[in-house]
Design a protein around this motif. Structure first.
Motif, PDB file in Angstrom:
ATOM      1  N   ALA A  11     -15.183  14.280   1.014  1.00 57.08           N
ATOM      2  CA  ALA A  11     -15.094  12.863   1.375  1.00 57.08           C
ATOM      3  C   ALA A  11     -14.278  12.071   0.351  1.00 57.08           C
ATOM      4  O   ALA A  11     -13.459  11.231   0.717  1.00 57.08           O
ATOM      5  CB  ALA A  11     -16.493  12.266   1.504  1.00 57.08           C
ATOM      6  N   VAL A  12     -14.504  12.339  -0.924  1.00 55.64           N
ATOM      7  CA  VAL A  12     -13.805  11.622  -1.989  1.00 55.64           C
ATOM      8  C   VAL A  12     -12.525  12.393  -2.309  1.00 55.64           C
ATOM      9  O   VAL A  12     -12.561  13.413  -2.980  1.00 55.64           O
ATOM     10  CB  VAL A  12     -14.698  11.474  -3.250  1.00 55.64           C
ATOM     11  CG1 VAL A  12     -13.928  10.828  -4.398  1.00 55.64           C
ATOM     12  CG2 VAL A  12     -15.940  10.667  -2.918  1.00 55.64           C
ATOM     13  N   ASN A  13     -11.408  11.877  -1.802  1.00 54.08           N
ATOM     14  CA  ASN A  13     -10.148  12.592  -1.998  1.00 54.08           C
ATOM     15  C   ASN A  13      -9.226  11.897  -2.998  1.00 54.08           C
ATOM     16  O   ASN A  13      -8.081  12.294  -3.161  1.00 54.08           O
ATOM     17  CB  ASN A  13      -9.437  12.805  -0.659  1.00 54.08           C
ATOM     18  CG  ASN A  13      -8.958  11.512  -0.016  1.00 54.08           C
ATOM     19  OD1 ASN A  13      -9.204  10.428  -0.505  1.00 54.08           O
ATOM     20  ND2 ASN A  13      -8.274  11.652   1.103  1.00 54.08           N
ATOM     21  N   MET A  14      -9.736  10.879  -3.659  1.00 54.67           N
ATOM     22  CA  MET A  14      -8.963  10.204  -4.702  1.00 54.67           C
ATOM     23  C   MET A  14      -9.407  10.735  -6.061  1.00 54.67           C
ATOM     24  O   MET A  14     -10.588  11.036  -6.265  1.00 54.67           O
ATOM     25  CB  MET A  14      -9.189   8.687  -4.635  1.00 54.67           C
ATOM     26  CG  MET A  14      -8.679   8.062  -3.356  1.00 54.67           C
ATOM     27  SD  MET A  14      -9.131   6.308  -3.182  1.00 54.67           S
ATOM     28  CE  MET A  14      -8.050   5.564  -4.415  1.00 54.67           C
ATOM     29  N   THR A  15      -8.464  10.833  -6.988  1.00 54.56           N
ATOM     30  CA  THR A  15      -8.808  11.271  -8.337  1.00 54.56           C
ATOM     31  C   THR A  15      -9.497  10.112  -9.068  1.00 54.56           C
ATOM     32  O   THR A  15      -9.428   8.959  -8.634  1.00 54.56           O
ATOM     33  CB  THR A  15      -7.555  11.679  -9.134  1.00 54.56           C
ATOM     34  OG1 THR A  15      -6.734  10.513  -9.320  1.00 54.56           O
ATOM     35  CG2 THR A  15      -6.776  12.776  -8.419  1.00 54.56           C
ATOM     36  N   THR A  16     -10.108  10.430 -10.166  1.00 53.94           N
ATOM     37  CA  THR A  16     -10.771   9.403 -10.969  1.00 53.94           C
ATOM     38  C   THR A  16      -9.778   8.327 -11.382  1.00 53.94           C
ATOM     39  O   THR A  16     -10.061   7.133 -11.258  1.00 53.94           O
ATOM     40  CB  THR A  16     -11.425  10.031 -12.219  1.00 53.94           C
ATOM     41  OG1 THR A  16     -12.308  11.073 -11.798  1.00 53.94           O
ATOM     42  CG2 THR A  16     -12.189   9.009 -13.024  1.00 53.94           C
ATOM     43  N   SER A  17      -8.599   8.729 -11.831  1.00 52.39           N
ATOM     44  CA  SER A  17      -7.615   7.740 -12.281  1.00 52.39           C
ATOM     45  C   SER A  17      -7.083   6.917 -11.111  1.00 52.39           C
ATOM     46  O   SER A  17      -6.873   5.708 -11.250  1.00 52.39           O
ATOM     47  CB  SER A  17      -6.474   8.397 -13.056  1.00 52.39           C
ATOM     48  OG  SER A  17      -5.813   9.352 -12.269  1.00 52.39           O
ATOM     49  N   GLU A  18      -6.867   7.530  -9.945  1.00 55.57           N
ATOM     50  CA  GLU A  18      -6.432   6.787  -8.764  1.00 55.57           C
ATOM     51  C   GLU A  18      -7.475   5.743  -8.369  1.00 55.57           C
ATOM     52  O   GLU A  18      -7.143   4.591  -8.080  1.00 55.57           O
ATOM     53  CB  GLU A  18      -6.200   7.719  -7.573  1.00 55.57           C
ATOM     54  CG  GLU A  18      -4.972   8.578  -7.663  1.00 55.57           C
ATOM     55  CD  GLU A  18      -4.899   9.616  -6.555  1.00 55.57           C
ATOM     56  OE1 GLU A  18      -3.767   9.995  -6.197  1.00 55.57           O
ATOM     57  OE2 GLU A  18      -5.956  10.071  -6.047  1.00 55.57           O
ATOM     58  N   LEU A  19      -8.733   6.159  -8.355  1.00 59.40           N
ATOM     59  CA  LEU A  19      -9.808   5.259  -7.957  1.00 59.40           C
ATOM     60  C   LEU A  19      -9.974   4.124  -8.965  1.00 59.40           C
ATOM     61  O   LEU A  19     -10.107   2.964  -8.593  1.00 59.40           O
ATOM     62  CB  LEU A  19     -11.113   6.031  -7.768  1.00 59.40           C
ATOM     63  CG  LEU A  19     -12.317   5.229  -7.295  1.00 59.40           C
ATOM     64  CD1 LEU A  19     -12.011   4.452  -6.012  1.00 59.40           C
ATOM     65  CD2 LEU A  19     -13.515   6.160  -7.077  1.00 59.40           C
ATOM     66  N   GLU A  21      -7.713   2.869 -10.960  1.00 58.66           N
ATOM     67  CA  GLU A  21      -6.571   1.962 -10.806  1.00 58.66           C
ATOM     68  C   GLU A  21      -6.724   1.106  -9.545  1.00 58.66           C
ATOM     69  O   GLU A  21      -6.466  -0.092  -9.558  1.00 58.66           O
ATOM     70  CB  GLU A  21      -5.275   2.773 -10.747  1.00 58.66           C
ATOM     71  CG  GLU A  21      -4.033   1.923 -10.672  1.00 58.66           C
ATOM     72  CD  GLU A  21      -2.758   2.757 -10.678  1.00 58.66           C
ATOM     73  OE1 GLU A  21      -1.782   2.321 -10.039  1.00 58.66           O
ATOM     74  OE2 GLU A  21      -2.734   3.831 -11.308  1.00 58.66           O
ATOM     75  N   TRP A  22      -7.162   1.734  -8.452  1.00 57.78           N
ATOM     76  CA  TRP A  22      -7.364   1.000  -7.205  1.00 57.78           C
ATOM     77  C   TRP A  22      -8.413  -0.097  -7.377  1.00 57.78           C
ATOM     78  O   TRP A  22      -8.241  -1.217  -6.936  1.00 57.78           O
ATOM     79  CB  TRP A  22      -7.767   1.961  -6.079  1.00 57.78           C
ATOM     80  CG  TRP A  22      -8.265   1.227  -4.885  1.00 57.78           C
ATOM     81  CD1 TRP A  22      -9.548   1.156  -4.429  1.00 57.78           C
ATOM     82  CD2 TRP A  22      -7.497   0.386  -4.004  1.00 57.78           C
ATOM     83  NE1 TRP A  22      -9.620   0.336  -3.328  1.00 57.78           N
ATOM     84  CE2 TRP A  22      -8.380  -0.145  -3.054  1.00 57.78           C
ATOM     85  CE3 TRP A  22      -6.154   0.031  -3.942  1.00 57.78           C
ATOM     86  CZ2 TRP A  22      -7.959  -1.011  -2.043  1.00 57.78           C
ATOM     87  CZ3 TRP A  22      -5.739  -0.828  -2.943  1.00 57.78           C
ATOM     88  CH2 TRP A  22      -6.640  -1.339  -1.998  1.00 57.78           C
ATOM     89  N   SER A  28      -8.391  -4.293  -3.635  1.00 58.68           N
ATOM     90  CA  SER A  28      -9.700  -3.655  -3.688  1.00 58.68           C
ATOM     91  C   SER A  28     -10.819  -4.688  -3.719  1.00 58.68           C
ATOM     92  O   SER A  28     -11.834  -4.546  -3.040  1.00 58.68           O
ATOM     93  CB  SER A  28      -9.802  -2.762  -4.924  1.00 58.68           C
ATOM     94  OG  SER A  28     -11.129  -2.344  -5.136  1.00 58.68           O
ATOM     95  N   GLN A  29     -10.625  -5.723  -4.492  1.00 57.54           N
ATOM     96  CA  GLN A  29     -11.668  -6.723  -4.669  1.00 57.54           C
ATOM     97  C   GLN A  29     -11.740  -7.712  -3.519  1.00 57.54           C
ATOM     98  O   GLN A  29     -12.705  -8.469  -3.402  1.00 57.54           O
ATOM     99  CB  GLN A  29     -11.468  -7.427  -6.003  1.00 57.54           C
ATOM    100  CG  GLN A  29     -11.622  -6.429  -7.157  1.00 57.54           C
ATOM    101  CD  GLN A  29     -11.327  -7.013  -8.510  1.00 57.54           C
ATOM    102  OE1 GLN A  29     -11.610  -8.167  -8.762  1.00 57.54           O
ATOM    103  NE2 GLN A  29     -10.775  -6.202  -9.397  1.00 57.54           N
ATOM    104  N   ALA A  30     -10.732  -7.675  -2.631  1.00 57.66           N
ATOM    105  CA  ALA A  30     -10.676  -8.636  -1.529  1.00 57.66           C
ATOM    106  C   ALA A  30     -11.366  -8.151  -0.257  1.00 57.66           C
ATOM    107  O   ALA A  30     -11.537  -8.924   0.679  1.00 57.66           O
ATOM    108  CB  ALA A  30      -9.218  -8.960  -1.212  1.00 57.66           C
TER     109      ALA A  30
END
Length: 106
Positions: A11-19, A21-22, A28-30
């Motif tokens: 389910a989680v296909n983003m890396t730690t650094s990608e997430l 940064e996002w 993201s906050q909107a």
């Protein structure tokens, strides 16, 4: 726990650094439903928890981590099934999923 761990990594296909940064982005906050405190969306809070989980060794995961992993799996499965028509690259739908560690364009 092994099945939960495997499903979580699907389910989680983003890396730690990608997430990470996002989560720092305005986009993201909107998006997402605000928590009762009104300061942060549920998904953004989840993303921060996911970053913590991704930084742990499997043996160090707690029961609370496992509960959150199950919540992430459920959210990603439900919301990917609701994919809107058309280009989703800059959609609230995609941004919401990315707060939960899943980029549907990957």
């Amino acid at each position: 726990m092994a099945d939960v761990h495997a499903e979580f990594w699907e389910a989680v296909n983003m890396t730690t650094s990608e997430l990470r940064e996002w989560l720092d982005s305005d986009e993201s906050q909107a998006v997402g439903q605000k928590q009762s405190s009104g300061a942060e969306s549920v998904g953004h809070d989840s993303g921060r928890k996911i970053v913590q989980i991704l930084g742990k060794k499997k043996i160090d995961l707690t029961d609370a981590d496992e509960r959150h992993m199950r919540k992430v799996i459920g959210y990603v499965h439900r919301h990917t099934a609701q994919r809107p028509d058309g280009d989703v690259s800059d959609s609230r739908w995609r941004h919401s999923l990315m707060n939960w560690g899943h980029d549907p364009l990957k």
